[in-house]
Design a protein around this motif. Sequence first.
Motif, PDB file in Angstrom:
ATOM      1  N   ALA A 129      23.744  53.373  61.950  1.00 51.43           N
ATOM      2  CA  ALA A 129      24.427  52.292  62.558  1.00 51.43           C
ATOM      3  C   ALA A 129      23.984  52.091  63.710  1.00 51.43           C
ATOM      4  N   TRP A 130      23.435  50.960  64.243  1.00 47.97           N
ATOM      5  CA  TRP A 130      22.922  50.846  65.513  1.00 47.97           C
ATOM      6  C   TRP A 130      23.564  49.562  66.331  1.00 47.97           C
ATOM      7  N   ARG A 131      23.697  49.941  67.401  1.00 44.77           N
ATOM      8  CA  ARG A 131      24.392  48.927  68.526  1.00 44.77           C
ATOM      9  C   ARG A 131      23.479  48.691  69.423  1.00 44.77           C
ATOM     10  N   ALA A 132      23.654  47.388  70.167  1.00 47.41           N
ATOM     11  CA  ALA A 132      22.854  47.076  71.181  1.00 47.41           C
ATOM     12  C   ALA A 132      23.531  46.095  71.983  1.00 47.41           C
ATOM     13  N   GLY A 133      22.832  46.190  73.402  1.00 54.64           N
ATOM     14  CA  GLY A 133      23.398  45.035  74.379  1.00 54.64           C
ATOM     15  C   GLY A 133      22.892  45.503  75.453  1.00 54.64           C
ATOM     16  N   ALA A 161      27.195  46.181  71.056  1.00 56.80           N
ATOM     17  CA  ALA A 161      27.847  45.486  70.125  1.00 56.80           C
ATOM     18  C   ALA A 161      27.002  45.784  68.702  1.00 56.80           C
ATOM     19  N   ASP A 162      27.642  45.557  67.836  1.00 58.63           N
ATOM     20  CA  ASP A 162      26.877  46.244  66.346  1.00 58.63           C
ATOM     21  C   ASP A 162      25.325  45.124  66.275  1.00 58.63           C
ATOM     22  N   LEU A 163      24.549  45.895  65.870  1.00 60.33           N
ATOM     23  CA  LEU A 163      23.397  45.125  65.489  1.00 60.33           C
ATOM     24  C   LEU A 163      22.717  45.593  64.080  1.00 60.33           C
ATOM     25  N   ARG A 223      21.212  51.547  70.420  1.00 54.13           N
ATOM     26  CA  ARG A 223      21.543  53.055  70.239  1.00 54.13           C
ATOM     27  C   ARG A 223      22.470  53.355  68.981  1.00 54.13           C
ATOM     28  N   ALA A 224      21.899  54.322  68.392  1.00 50.77           N
ATOM     29  CA  ALA A 224      22.744  54.839  67.347  1.00 50.77           C
ATOM     30  C   ALA A 224      23.691  56.222  67.724  1.00 50.77           C
ATOM     31  N   ASP A 225      23.057  57.061  68.256  1.00 51.22           N
ATOM     32  CA  ASP A 225      23.695  58.213  68.845  1.00 51.22           C
ATOM     33  C   ASP A 225      22.878  58.993  70.040  1.00 51.22           C
ATOM     34  N   ILE A 236      14.665  37.412  83.632  1.00 53.24           N
ATOM     35  CA  ILE A 236      14.070  38.294  82.699  1.00 53.24           C
ATOM     36  C   ILE A 236      14.949  38.222  81.298  1.00 53.24           C
ATOM     37  N   THR A 237      14.378  37.926  80.088  1.00 59.55           N
ATOM     38  CA  THR A 237      15.135  38.233  79.042  1.00 59.55           C
ATOM     39  C   THR A 237      14.260  39.128  78.002  1.00 59.55           C
ATOM     40  N   VAL A 238      14.874  40.064  77.404  1.00 62.75           N
ATOM     41  CA  VAL A 238      14.517  41.247  76.534  1.00 62.75           C
ATOM     42  C   VAL A 238      15.051  41.018  75.320  1.00 62.75           C
ATOM     43  N   ARG A 239      14.386  40.891  74.163  1.00 65.73           N
ATOM     44  CA  ARG A 239      14.861  40.927  72.808  1.00 65.73           C
ATOM     45  C   ARG A 239      14.318  41.992  71.816  1.00 65.73           C
ATOM     46  N   VAL A 240      15.475  42.650  71.203  1.00 60.95           N
ATOM     47  CA  VAL A 240      15.282  43.487  70.367  1.00 60.95           C
ATOM     48  C   VAL A 240      15.526  43.039  68.809  1.00 60.95           C
TER      49      VAL A 240
END
Length: 195
Positions: free
Chosen positions: A163-167, A56-58, A84-86, A128-132
């Motif tokens: 444009a970055w997305r993450a998840g 999803a968008d970040l 990820r952007a590309d 475990i929790t990971v945060r960006v």
Amino acid sequence: MEHVEKLPWSAGTWTTAPVRADADGDALVVEPAEGSDLWRVTSYGFIHDDAPGLLADLPDGAAMEVSFAWGASEQFDQAGVLLRADAEHWVKAGVEFADGHLGVGAVVTAGVSDWSVGRVDGWQGREITVRVSRSGDAVTVRARCTDEDWRLVRVAPIDPALAWRAGPFCAAPTRAGLTVRFTGWSRGAADASLH
């Protein structure tokens, strides 16, 4: 995170479809395909771009957290957060089982990949929790196990014009049958500082 938005699993789109992704209460159980991975060129000479990531968008000034539990046991089993952007610009951060040990780390890719990792064998079998966290031209990666303190994993450059997305993501480079139980996905304000 302040002003946290819990994301439903339906908020994201897959980069590559997993073998299966099944709702289990509030959790999402994901099985990546055998041979799936993310890597570009460095040292190994190959490109893999087929690990399933639910993104999803970040936007700049935001952070994303993913929590999960699993039983990593085979070489290069991995799970965490994909930013990820590309195909040539991405960061995967989380835990990976390599050479008989569980490690927390990140791969940062801008045309080619790098890899940083440190052992966390005591995290095996626990949540475990990971945060960006995005801030301008940088991403800060943190991780923790259950309710332990956050551990700084990496501060890395990213291109703020993209444009970055993450998840959540997972991969199984060497075997079939890996399953990861993702227990939480949220987005909120970026970290105020590095320390």
